[in-house]
Design a protein around this motif. Structure first.
Motif, PDB file in Angstrom:
ATOM      1  N   ARG A 100      66.432   9.538  53.990  1.00 16.22           N
ATOM      2  CA  ARG A 100      65.090   9.085  53.629  1.00 16.22           C
ATOM      3  C   ARG A 100      65.117   7.614  53.234  1.00 16.22           C
ATOM      4  NH1 ARG A 100      64.515  14.127  50.359  1.00 16.22           N
ATOM      5  NH2 ARG A 100      63.347  15.641  51.615  1.00 16.22           N
ATOM      6  N   ALA A 101      66.123   7.257  52.438  1.00 17.10           N
ATOM      7  CA  ALA A 101      66.228   5.867  51.992  1.00 17.10           C
ATOM      8  C   ALA A 101      66.512   4.911  53.146  1.00 17.10           C
ATOM      9  CB  ALA A 101      67.325   5.733  50.938  1.00 17.10           C
ATOM     10  N   SER A 102      67.121   5.431  54.215  1.00 18.48           N
ATOM     11  CA  SER A 102      67.435   4.594  55.379  1.00 18.48           C
ATOM     12  C   SER A 102      66.243   4.426  56.307  1.00 18.48           C
ATOM     13  CB  SER A 102      68.610   5.197  56.162  1.00 18.48           C
ATOM     14  OG  SER A 102      69.754   5.291  55.332  1.00 18.48           O
ATOM     15  N   GLY A 103      65.137   5.078  55.995  1.00 18.91           N
ATOM     16  CA  GLY A 103      63.938   4.935  56.800  1.00 18.91           C
ATOM     17  C   GLY A 103      63.841   5.868  57.985  1.00 18.91           C
ATOM     18  N   VAL A 104      64.653   6.935  57.998  1.00 14.85           N
ATOM     19  CA  VAL A 104      64.576   7.906  59.096  1.00 14.85           C
ATOM     20  C   VAL A 104      63.249   8.666  58.987  1.00 14.85           C
ATOM     21  CG1 VAL A 104      65.676   9.910  60.161  1.00 14.85           C
ATOM     22  CG2 VAL A 104      67.077   8.110  59.124  1.00 14.85           C
ATOM     23  N   ILE A 145      64.220  14.090  60.071  1.00 16.57           N
ATOM     24  CA  ILE A 145      65.031  14.637  58.984  1.00 16.57           C
ATOM     25  C   ILE A 145      64.933  16.162  58.955  1.00 16.57           C
ATOM     26  CG2 ILE A 145      65.270  14.765  56.465  1.00 16.57           C
ATOM     27  CD1 ILE A 145      64.451  11.859  56.316  1.00 16.57           C
ATOM     28  N   VAL A 146      63.707  16.664  59.084  1.00 16.81           N
ATOM     29  CA  VAL A 146      63.484  18.105  58.978  1.00 16.81           C
ATOM     30  C   VAL A 146      64.056  18.841  60.185  1.00 16.81           C
ATOM     31  CG1 VAL A 146      61.720  19.906  58.959  1.00 16.81           C
ATOM     32  CG2 VAL A 146      61.484  17.901  57.483  1.00 16.81           C
ATOM     33  N   TRP A 147      63.675  18.423  61.401  1.00 17.08           N
ATOM     34  CA  TRP A 147      63.986  19.198  62.589  1.00 17.08           C
ATOM     35  C   TRP A 147      65.361  18.894  63.173  1.00 17.08           C
ATOM     36  CZ3 TRP A 147      60.982  23.165  63.257  1.00 17.08           C
ATOM     37  CH2 TRP A 147      59.659  23.109  62.804  1.00 17.08           C
ATOM     38  N   LYS A 148      65.877  17.703  62.972  1.00 18.49           N
ATOM     39  CA  LYS A 148      67.156  17.343  63.575  1.00 18.49           C
ATOM     40  C   LYS A 148      68.323  17.519  62.624  1.00 18.49           C
ATOM     41  CE  LYS A 148      69.488  13.546  66.006  1.00 18.49           C
ATOM     42  NZ  LYS A 148      69.368  12.156  66.509  1.00 18.49           N
TER      43      LYS A 148
END
Length: 313
Positions: A216-220, A225-228
């Protein structure tokens, strides 16, 4: 991976022997006499004794079971005591219907369950409370009651789907699919509740891990984040839930097939049990056991693919 498969297959042999022995023992306690049922009440004592001897019913239980095992080792599962059909032939005819129900219900419950679980895990507390209530309700509903309600609503009041019967795929693919909608839905509801709850709990734990915070902090993107990432980490508990659900669907098909009068293994085993048709009951019991063994083996293989450390275990 191959040592795991070989070990599981080796352990399945005594399981099959134990299941067939217990089935024979329990069937021997069921009231009634197959020879008397076949001949009727007007048969002479000589005819009755001759038929019992030909069916090995006059021998002790241990000797009967040993003769049955000997025939199986020679590839002979016997014939129906009433129709004379080969047990393997009956299984070959009826197995596809049961497999369609189990696979279809598993696919539906996995798809819907994972989607509901992810949705609940990524929403607020209120939606999670609602989800808990709906999940508990879905787990508590008996599939036979749900099947009757679906028939009353979607086949009687609103005649959208057929209430009973089965159309082979080769005759009419459309009618084949329509005839399976209600049975698959009624069979899959409990699995949807289980898989969605396990997916939700696993996702909530995973989303609080440090590497997720780093992403999250890396801007993804949140969807990525959720699905992959997060959903992949939930693979083991979800795979366990899918395997348990698929195994639970096997006995569940007995009720569903009888309600919708589908020509599967479930209706066959009920008819054979009522008639004391021991060769059919034995063959179907072994078939159900093999299905459970194969499902467990597939789950083990899936474990090794999701987590390579399992291959060493």
């Amino acid at each position: 991976m191959f040592p795991i498969i070989f070990r599981r297959l080796a352990l399945s042999i005594p399981l099959l022997v134990a299941v067939s022995a217990i089935t024979s023992l329990l069937e021997s306690f069921v009231p009634g006499d197959p020879a008397r049922t076949i001949l009727g009440i007007n048969a002479t004592k000589e005819q009755y004794d001759a038929l019992r001897a030909s069916l090995h019913l006059d021998k002790p239980f241990v000797e009967q079971y040993w003769l049955y095992l000997r025939d199986i080792l020679h590839g002979d599962f016997g014939n129906s005591l009433f129709s004379g059909e080969s047990v393997l032939g009956v299984i070959e005819q009826r197995l596809p219907v049961t497999l369609i129900l189990v696979i279809g219900a598993t696919a539906l419950s996995t798809l819907v369950g994972v989607l509901l679980g992810v949705y609940s895990a990524t929403r607020g507390r209120f939606s999670r409370r609602v989800f808990d209530v709906v999940s508990l309700l879905g787990s508590a509903l008996p599939n036979f009651w749900l099947a009757l309600m679906l028939v009353s609503l979607f086949a009687v009041k609103f005649p959208i789907f057929p209430a009973t019967g089965y159309t082979p795929f080769a005759e009419s693919p459309g009618q084949w699919a329509a005839g399976l909608v209600l049975p698959v839905i009624s069979l899959s509801i409990g699995g949807v509740a289980l898989i969605s709850k396990i997916t939700r709990d696993a996702m909530l734990s995973t989303l609080n891990l440090d590497y997720i915070r780093t992403l999250r902090a890396s801007g993804v993107r949140p969807a990525s984040i959720v699905w992959k990432h997060a959903l992949r980490s939930c693979g083991l508990p979800v795979a366990t839930a899918v395997g348990l659900t698929m195994i639970a669907y096997i006995p569940g098909t007995i009720l569903v097939e009888n309600i919708f009068t589908l020509p599967g293994l479930g209706t066959t085993v009920v008819d054979a049990t009522n008639q004391h048709d021991l060769p059919i009951v034995q063959g179907l019991t072994i078939t159900f056991t093999v299905m459970v063994i194969v499902i467990n083996l597939l789950v083990d293989v899936l474990y090794s693919l999701l987590n390579p450390k399992v291959r060493v275990a």
